[in-house]
Design a protein around this motif. Structure first.
Motif, PDB file in Angstrom:
ATOM      1  N   ALA A 146       0.823  -1.213   0.000  1.00 28.90           N
ATOM      2  CA  ALA A 146       0.000   0.000   0.000  1.00 28.90           C
ATOM      3  C   ALA A 146       0.857   1.264   0.000  1.00 28.90           C
ATOM      4  O   ALA A 146       0.354   2.345  -0.292  1.00 28.90           O
ATOM      5  CB  ALA A 146      -0.922   0.007   1.214  1.00 28.90           C
ATOM      6  N   PHE A 147       2.151   1.122   0.324  1.00 26.66           N
ATOM      7  CA  PHE A 147       3.040   2.274   0.452  1.00 26.66           C
ATOM      8  C   PHE A 147       4.010   2.307  -0.732  1.00 26.66           C
ATOM      9  O   PHE A 147       4.655   1.304  -1.044  1.00 26.66           O
ATOM     10  CB  PHE A 147       3.813   2.198   1.771  1.00 26.66           C
ATOM     11  N   PHE A 148       4.111   3.460  -1.352  1.00 29.81           N
ATOM     12  CA  PHE A 148       4.918   3.604  -2.569  1.00 29.81           C
ATOM     13  C   PHE A 148       6.418   3.552  -2.226  1.00 29.81           C
ATOM     14  O   PHE A 148       6.823   3.848  -1.093  1.00 29.81           O
ATOM     15  CB  PHE A 148       4.558   4.907  -3.283  1.00 29.81           C
ATOM     16  N   PRO A 149       7.279   3.194  -3.180  1.00 24.28           N
ATOM     17  CA  PRO A 149       8.634   2.732  -2.844  1.00 24.28           C
ATOM     18  C   PRO A 149       9.728   3.780  -2.709  1.00 24.28           C
ATOM     19  O   PRO A 149      10.760   3.496  -2.082  1.00 24.28           O
ATOM     20  CB  PRO A 149       8.964   1.797  -4.015  1.00 24.28           C
ATOM     21  N   LEU A 150       9.589   4.965  -3.280  1.00 24.54           N
ATOM     22  CA  LEU A 150      10.755   5.856  -3.351  1.00 24.54           C
ATOM     23  C   LEU A 150      11.245   6.287  -1.978  1.00 24.54           C
ATOM     24  O   LEU A 150      12.454   6.257  -1.708  1.00 24.54           O
ATOM     25  CB  LEU A 150      10.427   7.090  -4.203  1.00 24.54           C
ATOM     26  N   TYR A 151      10.343   6.685  -1.100  1.00 23.66           N
ATOM     27  CA  TYR A 151      10.768   7.171   0.205  1.00 23.66           C
ATOM     28  C   TYR A 151      11.467   6.089   1.041  1.00 23.66           C
ATOM     29  O   TYR A 151      12.558   6.337   1.577  1.00 23.66           O
ATOM     30  CB  TYR A 151       9.582   7.758   0.961  1.00 23.66           C
ATOM     31  N   PRO A 152      10.909   4.883   1.189  1.00 22.59           N
ATOM     32  CA  PRO A 152      11.654   3.872   1.957  1.00 22.59           C
ATOM     33  C   PRO A 152      12.975   3.478   1.301  1.00 22.59           C
ATOM     34  O   PRO A 152      13.938   3.156   2.006  1.00 22.59           O
ATOM     35  CB  PRO A 152      10.682   2.686   2.034  1.00 22.59           C
ATOM     36  N   TRP A 153      13.029   3.521  -0.025  1.00 20.95           N
ATOM     37  CA  TRP A 153      14.302   3.216  -0.686  1.00 20.95           C
ATOM     38  C   TRP A 153      15.351   4.262  -0.326  1.00 20.95           C
ATOM     39  O   TRP A 153      16.504   3.921  -0.018  1.00 20.95           O
ATOM     40  CB  TRP A 153      14.107   3.150  -2.197  1.00 20.95           C
ATOM     41  N   LEU A 154      14.980   5.545  -0.351  1.00 12.76           N
ATOM     42  CA  LEU A 154      15.912   6.601   0.027  1.00 12.76           C
ATOM     43  C   LEU A 154      16.284   6.490   1.507  1.00 12.76           C
ATOM     44  O   LEU A 154      17.433   6.750   1.893  1.00 12.76           O
ATOM     45  CB  LEU A 154      15.313   7.975  -0.266  1.00 12.76           C
ATOM     46  N   GLY A 155      15.315   6.109   2.350  1.00 13.12           N
ATOM     47  CA  GLY A 155      15.622   5.910   3.764  1.00 13.12           C
ATOM     48  C   GLY A 155      16.616   4.783   3.977  1.00 13.12           C
ATOM     49  O   GLY A 155      17.539   4.901   4.802  1.00 13.12           O
ATOM     50  N   HIS A 156      16.447   3.700   3.232  1.00 13.32           N
ATOM     51  CA  HIS A 156      17.406   2.591   3.317  1.00 13.32           C
ATOM     52  C   HIS A 156      18.789   3.046   2.864  1.00 13.32           C
ATOM     53  O   HIS A 156      19.800   2.729   3.517  1.00 13.32           O
ATOM     54  CB  HIS A 156      16.914   1.436   2.442  1.00 13.32           C
ATOM     55  N   LEU A 157      18.847   3.796   1.767  1.00 11.15           N
ATOM     56  CA  LEU A 157      20.130   4.293   1.271  1.00 11.15           C
ATOM     57  C   LEU A 157      20.782   5.212   2.294  1.00 11.15           C
ATOM     58  O   LEU A 157      21.996   5.103   2.556  1.00 11.15           O
ATOM     59  CB  LEU A 157      19.910   5.033  -0.046  1.00 11.15           C
ATOM     60  N   ALA A 158      20.007   6.107   2.891  1.00 11.83           N
ATOM     61  CA  ALA A 158      20.559   7.029   3.886  1.00 11.83           C
ATOM     62  C   ALA A 158      21.075   6.280   5.113  1.00 11.83           C
ATOM     63  O   ALA A 158      22.124   6.622   5.665  1.00 11.83           O
ATOM     64  CB  ALA A 158      19.501   8.045   4.295  1.00 11.83           C
ATOM     65  N   SER A 159      20.357   5.256   5.536  1.00 15.39           N
ATOM     66  CA  SER A 159      20.809   4.497   6.707  1.00 15.39           C
ATOM     67  C   SER A 159      22.096   3.739   6.415  1.00 15.39           C
ATOM     68  O   SER A 159      22.975   3.631   7.291  1.00 15.39           O
ATOM     69  CB  SER A 159      19.706   3.532   7.160  1.00 15.39           C
ATOM     70  N   ARG A 160      22.231   3.229   5.189  1.00  9.27           N
ATOM     71  CA  ARG A 160      23.466   2.517   4.832  1.00  9.27           C
ATOM     72  C   ARG A 160      24.650   3.473   4.740  1.00  9.27           C
ATOM     73  O   ARG A 160      25.773   3.136   5.143  1.00  9.27           O
ATOM     74  CB  ARG A 160      23.265   1.786   3.498  1.00  9.27           C
ATOM     75  N   LEU A 161      24.412   4.659   4.197  1.00  9.39           N
ATOM     76  CA  LEU A 161      25.508   5.612   4.001  1.00  9.39           C
ATOM     77  C   LEU A 161      25.948   6.272   5.292  1.00  9.39           C
ATOM     78  O   LEU A 161      27.127   6.625   5.454  1.00  9.39           O
ATOM     79  CB  LEU A 161      25.091   6.689   2.993  1.00  9.39           C
ATOM     80  N   THR A 162      25.021   6.463   6.221  1.00  8.53           N
ATOM     81  CA  THR A 162      25.332   7.207   7.447  1.00  8.53           C
ATOM     82  C   THR A 162      25.495   6.322   8.673  1.00  8.53           C
ATOM     83  O   THR A 162      26.047   6.770   9.677  1.00  8.53           O
ATOM     84  CB  THR A 162      24.229   8.234   7.742  1.00  8.53           C
ATOM     85  N   GLY A 163      25.005   5.094   8.613  1.00  8.14           N
ATOM     86  CA  GLY A 163      25.060   4.232   9.788  1.00  8.14           C
ATOM     87  C   GLY A 163      24.083   4.631  10.874  1.00  8.14           C
ATOM     88  O   GLY A 163      24.218   4.207  12.029  1.00  8.14           O
ATOM     89  N   LEU A 164      23.068   5.410  10.545  1.00 11.53           N
ATOM     90  CA  LEU A 164      22.110   5.892  11.548  1.00 11.53           C
ATOM     91  C   LEU A 164      21.056   4.859  11.907  1.00 11.53           C
ATOM     92  O   LEU A 164      20.292   5.066  12.844  1.00 11.53           O
ATOM     93  CB  LEU A 164      21.422   7.164  11.036  1.00 11.53           C
ATOM     94  N   GLY A 165      20.990   3.781  11.172  1.00 10.98           N
ATOM     95  CA  GLY A 165      19.890   2.852  11.367  1.00 10.98           C
ATOM     96  C   GLY A 165      18.709   3.248  10.506  1.00 10.98           C
ATOM     97  O   GLY A 165      18.654   4.347   9.944  1.00 10.98           O
ATOM     98  N   THR A 166      17.745   2.347  10.419  1.00 13.06           N
ATOM     99  CA  THR A 166      16.621   2.585   9.517  1.00 13.06           C
ATOM    100  C   THR A 166      15.802   3.792   9.936  1.00 13.06           C
ATOM    101  O   THR A 166      15.466   4.657   9.113  1.00 13.06           O
ATOM    102  CB  THR A 166      15.726   1.341   9.465  1.00 13.06           C
ATOM    103  N   ALA A 167      15.452   3.885  11.219  1.00 11.32           N
ATOM    104  CA  ALA A 167      14.656   5.019  11.685  1.00 11.32           C
ATOM    105  C   ALA A 167      15.401   6.326  11.457  1.00 11.32           C
ATOM    106  O   ALA A 167      14.824   7.316  10.983  1.00 11.32           O
ATOM    107  CB  ALA A 167      14.312   4.852  13.171  1.00 11.32           C
ATOM    108  N   GLY A 168      16.691   6.344  11.767  1.00 12.17           N
ATOM    109  CA  GLY A 168      17.483   7.547  11.550  1.00 12.17           C
ATOM    110  C   GLY A 168      17.575   7.930  10.085  1.00 12.17           C
ATOM    111  O   GLY A 168      17.528   9.111   9.732  1.00 12.17           O
TER     112      GLY A 168
END
Length: 452
Positions: A137-159
Motif C-alpha cells: 500500500a506504500f509507494f517505494p521511493l521514500y523507503p528506498w531513500l531511507g534505506h540508502l541514507a541508513s546505509r551511508l550514514t550508519g544511523l539505522g533505519t529510523a534515523g
C-alpha cells in the motif's frame, strides 16, 4: 541561461504592482520577483567568451537561489526546530528514544519495514473486509531513500528515514518560497514557507513519513513548469508518482500546463517547440502507473493496489464520508462529560485545518477567476484543487484530512499575501502558531492516534 518570460503567458504570472493599501516597510520600490530578474538577465547580451559551461551555470543558479531563499529556510528551520526540540524534550523526560519514535511511528513503521525487508514482509494483521494489511500500500521511493541514507550514514533505519524527511522538508520549504518569490516577491515566499512549518500537523514534516519528500518533488516540478523546464517537470512528476498515490494531482497539473502550452504553440504556428511539453505530459504518469502495474504483476491481479487499500477501509464516495465525519465530530463536541467529547476536542485542530483549507481554496479560485495580480498560475491551482478533491473524496472512516493536505502548499499563498500586507501582525501570529504547532506536535507524537 534563464528563460525569458512572456507577458501573455498563462503559466507565468507577472509580479503584482505595489498595493497602495499595503504598508511600505522597505524601499520605495518593491523587491523584484525572480521572474523579473530572469527577464532582465536574459536581455543582457553575452560576449563570445563569456558563456559558462552548463554545470557552472547550474551551480551559479543554485547558489543564487539558495542565497535568496536563505532567510526563508532559516525561519522555516527555526519553527521546525522548536517543534522537534519539544518532542525531544518530552521524549527524554519519559525515557523514550526520540529518533526511534519519529522514525517508527504509525506509517513510519511500515516504511521502516519496507526499507529493511522490501515488500516481502507484512505485520500479519487483518484489516477491513478480512483483507490482510500489506506493505504494498506504500509507494517505494521514500523507503528506498531511507534505506540508502541508513546505509551511508550508519544511523539505522529510523534515523535514515528521519534524515531523508528532514532534508526533504527543507527542499520543500525552498520550493514553496521559490514559487512565491517568482510570482509575487520574497516577502510572500518567506511567510508561505513559515506557514507550512507552523501548521497544526507540521510535526508530520519531522516524522519518518513520505509527505515532506512528496511536497518537495511537487513544489519543484511546479516551479519547473513556471520556468517552462518541461522535461525537468516531467521527471520530478515521475518521482512524485513513486512516492505517494496522490501524485495524480501533480500529473493533472503537468497535463494541463502542457495542453495550454501546446495550444499556444499551435496558435502561434510554432510546432517545433511543442515536443517538450508533450514529452512532459507523457512522462508525468509513468511513476504512478508503473508502481500500480508492478503491484498488479507481483500480486497477480490488475486491481491489486486498490484491493490492498481496502484493508484500511478506504475508497471513494465523493465526500459523503467527510460530511458525515464532520457532523459526528460536531455532535460529540456537545457530549459534555463524556469520553467522546475529549476525543473530539483532540481532533478539533485537524477538523478546523480542513475547513481552513476549504476557505483558502475558495479564495484562490475567486482570485484566479477575477484575474487579479495575486492569482496563482493555472497548473499550481490545478495541483492544489486536485489534492483537495482527492482528500475530500476519500471514504476512510477516520479521514486524514489535515495530513493528506500537507503537500497542498499553494493553498497557503492567499494567507501569506494577507500576512504580508500586515507585517506588524504577521510576526506575533506566526510565533504563536509555531508555539501552538510545537505543543500539538508533542500531543500528537506521544498521546494521539495516527495523524490525520
Amino acid at each position: 541561461m534563464p528563460e525569458p518570460t512572456s507577458p501573455e503567458a498563462t503559466l507565468t504570472v507577472q509580479s503584482a504592482p505595489a498595493d497602495p493599501a499595503a504598508p511600505n516597510t522597505s524601499a520605495a520600490t518593491p523587491p523584484a520577483t525572480s521572474a523579473q530578474r530572469d527577464a532582465a538577465a536574459a536581455s543582457v547580451p553575452r560576449g563570445a567568451g563569456a558563456v559558462p559551461s552548463a554545470s557552472a551555470a547550474l551551480l551559479a543558479l543554485l547558489a543564487r537561489g539558495l542565497r535568496r531563499a536563505a532567510p526563508a529556510l532559516a525561519a522555516y528551520a527555526a519553527v521546525r526546530a522548536l517543534g522537534v526540540l519539544a518532542v525531544v524534550g518530552w521524549a527524554r523526560g519519559h525515557h523514550i528514544a526520540p529518533i526511534t519514535r519519529l522514525g517508527t511511528l504509525w506509517d513510519a513503521g511500515w516504511y521502516a519495514r519496507i526499507a529493511d525487508h522490501g515488500y516481502a514482509v507484512a505485520d500479519g494483521l487483518i484489516g477491513a473486509h478480512g483483507i490482510p494489511y500489506s506493505p504494498r500500500a506504500f509507494f517505494p521511493l521514500y523507503p528506498w531513500l531511507g534505506h540508502l541514507a541508513s546505509r551511508l550514514t550508519g544511523l539505522g533505519t529510523a534515523g535514515g528515514l528521519v534524515l531523508v524527511a528532514w532534508s526533504a522538508s527543507l527542499l520543500a520549504a525552498w520550493g514553496i518560497f521559490a514559487i512565491a518569490d517568482r510570482l509575487w516577491g520574497p516577502r510572500v515566499g518567506r511567510i508561505a514557507a513559515v506557514l507550512w512549518g507552523v501548521l497544526p500537523l507540521a510535526a508530520v514534516e519531522s516524522y519518518g513519513y513520505s509527505e515532506p519528500l512528496f511536497t518537495a518533488l511537487c513544489a519543484w516540478s511546479l516551479y519547473a513548469l513556471l520556468r517552462r523546464r518541461w522535461l525537468t517537470a516531467g521527471v520530478l512528476c515521475v518521482l512524485a508518482g513513486l512516492t505517494r498515490p496522490s501524485a495524480t494531482a501533480l500529473i493533472a497539473a503537468v497535463a494541463v500546463a502542457a495542453v495550454v502550452e501546446l495550444r499556444r504553440d499551435v496558435t502561434a504556428r510554432r510546432p517545433r517547440r511543442s515536443w517538450r511539453p508533450l514529452v512532459a505530459a507523457l512522462l508525468a504518469p509513468l511513476g504512478w502507473l508503473g508502481y500500480l502495474a508492478y503491484t498488479a504483476w507481483a500480486v497477480g491481479s490488475p486491481t491489486a493496489y486498490f484491493h490492498i487499500q481496502a484493508a484500511w477501509d478506504t475508497g471513494v464516495d465523493f465526500g459523503w464520508t467527510i460530511v458525515r465525519w464532520y457532523g459526528n465530530e460536531a455532535t460529540k463536541l456537545f457530549a459534555f462529560g463524556h469520553e467522546a467529547q475529549r476525543h473530539a476536542l483532540g481532533r478539533l485542530p485537524m477538523a478546523l485545518t480542513g475547513l481552513a483549507y476549504l476557505g483558502l481554496l475558495i479564495a484562490s479560485l475567486r482570485s484566479w477567476r477575477r484575474r487579479d495580480a495575486r492569482r496563482q498560475p493555472l497548473p499550481v491551482l490545478v495541483f492544489a484543487a486536485g489534492l483537495f478533491l482527492v482528500d475530500f473524496a476519500n471514504a476512510s472512516p477516520q479521514p486524514p484530512i489535515a495530513r493528506f493536505l500537507l503537500p497542498a502548499f499553494p493553498l497557503l499563498y492567499p494567507a501569506a499575501h494577507w500576512l504580508a500586507d500586515r507585517p506588524r501582525l504577521a510576526r506575533p501570529l506566526l510565533v504563536a502558531a509555531a508555539v501552538g504547532s510545537a505543543c500539538y506536535g508533542v500531543a500528537l507524537t506521544f498521546h494521539g492516534g495516527a495523524p490525520s
